[in-house]
Write a protein that holds these residues in place. Structure first.
Motif, PDB file in Angstrom:
ATOM      1  N   VAL A 126       0.919  -1.199  -0.052  1.00 55.35           N
ATOM      2  CA  VAL A 126      -0.094   0.238   0.051  1.00 55.35           C
ATOM      3  C   VAL A 126       0.823   1.339  -0.031  1.00 55.35           C
ATOM      4  O   VAL A 126       0.447   2.239  -0.581  1.00 55.35           O
ATOM      5  N   TYR A 127       2.184   1.182   0.707  1.00 54.49           N
ATOM      6  CA  TYR A 127       2.790   2.425   0.684  1.00 54.49           C
ATOM      7  C   TYR A 127       3.600   2.640  -0.346  1.00 54.49           C
ATOM      8  O   TYR A 127       4.403   3.729  -0.656  1.00 54.49           O
ATOM      9  N   GLY A 128       3.708   2.076  -1.667  1.00 57.51           N
ATOM     10  CA  GLY A 128       3.852   2.058  -2.972  1.00 57.51           C
ATOM     11  C   GLY A 128       5.325   2.092  -3.324  1.00 57.51           C
ATOM     12  O   GLY A 128       5.670   2.688  -4.554  1.00 57.51           O
ATOM     13  N   TRP A 129       6.407   1.591  -2.229  1.00 50.58           N
ATOM     14  CA  TRP A 129       7.696   1.524  -2.662  1.00 50.58           C
ATOM     15  C   TRP A 129       8.103   0.630  -3.923  1.00 50.58           C
ATOM     16  O   TRP A 129       7.474  -0.434  -3.790  1.00 50.58           O
ATOM     17  N   PRO A 130       8.886   1.057  -4.814  1.00 52.11           N
ATOM     18  CA  PRO A 130       9.148   0.159  -5.925  1.00 52.11           C
ATOM     19  C   PRO A 130       9.870  -0.877  -5.407  1.00 52.11           C
ATOM     20  O   PRO A 130      10.922  -0.920  -4.519  1.00 52.11           O
ATOM     21  N   MET A 131       9.528  -2.213  -5.924  1.00 46.16           N
ATOM     22  CA  MET A 131      10.171  -3.468  -5.554  1.00 46.16           C
ATOM     23  C   MET A 131      11.429  -3.559  -5.592  1.00 46.16           C
ATOM     24  O   MET A 131      12.169  -4.007  -4.627  1.00 46.16           O
ATOM     25  N   GLU A 132      12.016  -3.332  -6.557  1.00 43.35           N
ATOM     26  CA  GLU A 132      13.391  -3.657  -6.851  1.00 43.35           C
ATOM     27  C   GLU A 132      14.313  -2.700  -5.732  1.00 43.35           C
ATOM     28  O   GLU A 132      15.214  -3.138  -5.100  1.00 43.35           O
TER      29      GLU A 132
END
Ligand code: ADP
Length: 171
Positions: A126-132
């Motif tokens: 939910v907090y949207g940080w890009p996974m890589e």
């Protein structure tokens, strides 16, 4: 002593470890994603402990980047360590706050004598940080941490998250 880093694809609430880390929100009163799963499976004892913590220490909420432990309720673990990840921002570099979540959770684990710790990919839902990028910060921070924890298990919900952590570990 060398720390072992293990990757698992699956549901973190099924992990038998000393401590399960929760990607909580600052209210500590539960939410969706991994937080919802932990409270559902762990039962009401965890929420009761979170309420007590709120009343005793965190009336304004647990600050972003900090971590605090409760009982693990019915989870196959000794503790849940709640940490509040930063919301991803395209305008501001909040990486240090995300790194702090991993460092602080390991510090709390050390205080409790927990030697095996399972982490979700904090902030990447939910907090949207890009996974890589979230995976890179997680792996770099845990590797650099001065801790007595012997095993860190990153428990990734899907194949894409697993692949991102695999790539980060290979660097
Ligand atoms: P945040 O608000 O910190 O982004 P989320 O819970 O929304 O927290 O998501 C964090 C990560 O946890 C996401 O990558 C999400 O896919 C993953 N996730 C959600 N449920 C579980 C679960 N039961 N076990 C492990 N990971 C989970």
């Amino acid at each position: 002593m060398d720390m072992r880093i293990v990757l698992v694809q699956g549901d973190i609430t099924a992990e038998s470890v000393d401590a399960v880390v929760n990607a909580a929100n600052s209210s500590l009163l539960g939410g969706g994603g991994v937080d919802g799963a932990i409270h559902r499976k762990g039962g009401p004892e965890i929420l009761a402990a979170c309420r007590d913590l709120r009343n005793s220490h965190y009336g304004k909420g647990l600050p972003t980047g900090r971590a605090v432990a409760t009982t693990a309720g019915r989870l196959p673990a000794r503790h849940v360590i709640h940490t509040v990840g930063p919301v991803w921002s395209p305008d501001e570099d909040r990486s240090e706050l995300l790194a702090s979540c991993y460092r602080e959770a390991l510090r709390v684990a050390d205080e409790l004598g927990d030697r095996t710790v399972a982490f979700p990919a904090v902030s990447t839902g939910v907090y949207g940080w890009p996974m890589e990028d979230g995976a890179r910060i997680a792996v770099e921070t845990v590797r650099a941490a001065a801790t007595e924890v012997e095993e860190v298990r990153f428990v990734l919900f899907d194949a894409a998250a697993y692949a991102a952590f695999e790539a980060a570990l290979a660097r």
